[in-house]
Design an enzyme around this catalytic site. Sequence first.
Site, short mmCIF file in Angstrom:
data_model
loop_
_atom_site.label_atom_id
_atom_site.label_comp_id
_atom_site.label_asym_id
_atom_site.label_seq_id
_atom_site.Cartn_x
_atom_site.Cartn_y
_atom_site.Cartn_z
N ASP A 1 25.52 4.19 -8.48
CA ASP A 1 24.04 3.46 -8.19
C ASP A 1 23.19 1.98 -9.24
OD1 ASP A 1 24.79 4.73 -5.18
OD2 ASP A 1 22.61 5.71 -6.33
N GLU B 1 -10.28 7.95 -1.78
CA GLU B 1 -10.40 7.71 -3.30
C GLU B 1 -10.04 8.24 -4.69
OE1 GLU B 1 -12.18 4.58 -3.92
OE2 GLU B 1 -12.25 4.58 -2.09
N PRO C 1 -2.01 6.07 -7.96
CA PRO C 1 -1.19 4.59 -8.40
C PRO C 1 -1.60 4.04 -9.89
CG PRO C 1 -3.19 4.65 -6.98
CD PRO C 1 -2.19 6.26 -7.09
N ARG D 1 19.18 13.78 -4.19
CA ARG D 1 19.57 13.47 -4.35
C ARG D 1 20.92 13.09 -5.36
NH1 ARG D 1 21.37 8.29 -4.96
NH2 ARG D 1 22.29 8.12 -3.25
N1 SAM Z 1 -8.31 5.11 -5.52
C1 SAM Z 1 -7.65 5.24 -6.14
C2 SAM Z 1 -6.54 3.63 -6.76
O1 SAM Z 1 -7.54 2.63 -7.07
O2 SAM Z 1 -5.74 4.46 -7.60
C3 SAM Z 1 -6.50 5.11 -4.82
C4 SAM Z 1 -6.54 6.52 -4.37
S1 SAM Z 1 -5.47 6.37 -2.65
C5 SAM Z 1 -6.41 4.90 -1.52
C6 SAM Z 1 -5.17 8.09 -2.19
C7 SAM Z 1 -4.71 8.53 -2.52
O3 SAM Z 1 -2.93 7.93 -2.27
C8 SAM Z 1 -3.75 8.86 -4.01
O4 SAM Z 1 -4.43 9.84 -4.16
C9 SAM Z 1 -2.85 8.81 -4.35
O5 SAM Z 1 -2.19 10.32 -4.21
C10 SAM Z 1 -2.24 7.98 -2.79
N2 SAM Z 1 -0.91 7.30 -3.83
C11 SAM Z 1 -1.63 5.90 -3.74
N3 SAM Z 1 -1.20 4.24 -3.86
C12 SAM Z 1 -0.13 5.16 -4.72
C13 SAM Z 1 1.45 5.36 -5.70
N4 SAM Z 1 1.26 3.92 -6.04
N5 SAM Z 1 2.07 6.25 -5.50
C14 SAM Z 1 1.66 7.48 -5.43
N6 SAM Z 1 0.89 7.61 -4.72
C15 SAM Z 1 -0.10 6.55 -4.20
#
Ligand code: SAM
Length: 252
Positions: free
Chosen positions: A189, A136, A108, A174
């Site tokens: 698209d 985390e 994220p 795609r």
């Molecule tokens: N503690 C992190 C933070 O607040 O930035 C969030 C960790 S999340 C619970 C666990 C994993 O989900 C991340 O390491 C990532 O690989 C994935 N993830 C969660 N949200 C995502 C998003 N919006 N885009 C891509 N990967 C995501």
Amino acid sequence: MLRIRASKMLAAPVMKIEILTIFPEFFTQVFEFGIIRRAKLASIVKINVHDVREFAFDKHKMTDDRPFGGGDGMVMKPEPIFAAIEQLLGTTNRDEYPKATRVVMLSPQGTPLTQEIANSLAKNADHLVLICGRYEGVDERVNDALVTDEISIGDYVLSGGEPAAVVLTDAVVRLLPDALGSETSAENDSFSNGLLDCPHYTRPADFRGMQVPEVLLNGNHAEIEKWRFEKALEKTQKNRPDLLKGENGGCE
Ligand code: SAM
């Protein structure tokens, strides 16, 4: 019906995607449908899923540990991911990766995924390694040393990177040459020309009293194109005005 030329079935894939995850079963079925399945069968893409646990060196196959500095949750350990990259790419030195190889951390905290990024990966990369975090997140040294791109699929937090890896894979595959087949194209698209797509209709022309717009039935292609452009503009103005202001890669 699958329309795959025999020559394609033997060719080297245009793109290889490797997914690193602690939940490989997540991907058992997800790439077995529609365009992705067809692209796999036509050797346009090869997708390999790797269990990060297989690269854990200790007898308990630990892939996570408590965070330094305290706090909630666990953190994915660096060693298994370094070992996986070493095996897949032959090096953990980012400078030695082949030019068209990208190691992507789904996070994220990453750059938000756009059609432009998907296009760029489809055009310029031939080997993607996607790292799925859990808990985390992943020890930051993986980002520091191994990752070429940190990508987010949106401003929300998922429990793991697996759904994000599926989204990224779908968006990129795609766009690979021949993946969509001749019956459809990505050109019109949403986002491709800075606008959202126009509305689409199919038979019946009258459904429960709701009529398909007359212009689509009259066979006048110039009028149809004009109507489609106007409707695309209208929808963009209503749902995504930011695209019209040139934000998020839109048109001005
Ligand atoms: N503690 C992190 C933070 O607040 O930035 C969030 C960790 S999340 C619970 C666990 C994993 O989900 C991340 O390491 C990532 O690989 C994935 N993830 C969660 N949200 C995502 C998003 N919006 N885009 C891509 N990967 C995501």
